[in-house]
Design a protein around this motif. Structure first.
Motif, PDB file in Angstrom:
ATOM      1  N   VAL A   6      58.790 -42.508  16.090  1.00 39.93           N
ATOM      2  CA  VAL A   6      57.391 -42.397  15.665  1.00 39.93           C
ATOM      3  C   VAL A   6      56.871 -40.980  15.870  1.00 39.93           C
ATOM      4  CG1 VAL A   6      55.047 -43.188  16.177  1.00 39.93           C
ATOM      5  CG2 VAL A   6      56.902 -44.826  15.993  1.00 39.93           C
ATOM      6  N   SER A   7      57.206 -40.352  16.989  1.00 40.26           N
ATOM      7  CA  SER A   7      56.755 -38.978  17.201  1.00 40.26           C
ATOM      8  C   SER A   7      57.403 -38.027  16.195  1.00 40.26           C
ATOM      9  CB  SER A   7      57.043 -38.531  18.637  1.00 40.26           C
ATOM     10  OG  SER A   7      58.424 -38.550  18.903  1.00 40.26           O
ATOM     11  N   GLY A   8      58.652 -38.280  15.840  1.00 39.99           N
ATOM     12  CA  GLY A   8      59.306 -37.480  14.807  1.00 39.99           C
ATOM     13  C   GLY A   8      58.649 -37.660  13.454  1.00 39.99           C
ATOM     14  N   ALA A   9      58.199 -38.883  13.172  1.00 41.52           N
ATOM     15  CA  ALA A   9      57.517 -39.146  11.908  1.00 41.52           C
ATOM     16  C   ALA A   9      56.185 -38.422  11.843  1.00 41.52           C
ATOM     17  CB  ALA A   9      57.321 -40.643  11.726  1.00 41.52           C
ATOM     18  N   PHE A  10      55.426 -38.459  12.939  1.00 45.02           N
ATOM     19  CA  PHE A  10      54.159 -37.726  12.983  1.00 45.02           C
ATOM     20  C   PHE A  10      54.382 -36.228  12.815  1.00 45.02           C
ATOM     21  CE2 PHE A  10      52.117 -41.346  15.409  1.00 45.02           C
ATOM     22  CZ  PHE A  10      51.242 -41.676  14.386  1.00 45.02           C
TER      23      PHE A  10
END
Length: 76
Positions: A6-10
């Motif tokens: 999720v942090s990579g997606a953001f």
């Protein structure tokens, strides 16, 4: 693992949104188009992260393949 994906997606979404910013006086993508590209990049990162987290599962090819749950109808 989920937090990492999720942090990579953001991060990917934010980077794509910033990279598509038009320069001064240039006519480029609208804000909505930039947001659509950023969301697409984020969704791509989530999809790839899901595959990597769960492992790639392909079709198994075997010589004596039977469907799951197949039961012999007649036994000698």
């Amino acid at each position: 693992m989920t937090a990492l994906v999720v942090s990579g997606a953001f991060a990917a979404g934010a980077l794509v949104y910033r990279w598509t910013t038009p320069s001064e006086g240039a006519t480029a993508l609208s804000r909505g188009e930039r947001l659509a590209l950023a969301l697409g990049a984020a969704a791509t990162v989530i999809m790839i992260g899901g595959y990597l987290g769960n492992g790639f599962r392909g079709v198994e090819h075997t010589a004596n393949a039977q469907p799951r749950g197949a039961v012999e109808a007649v036994k000698p």
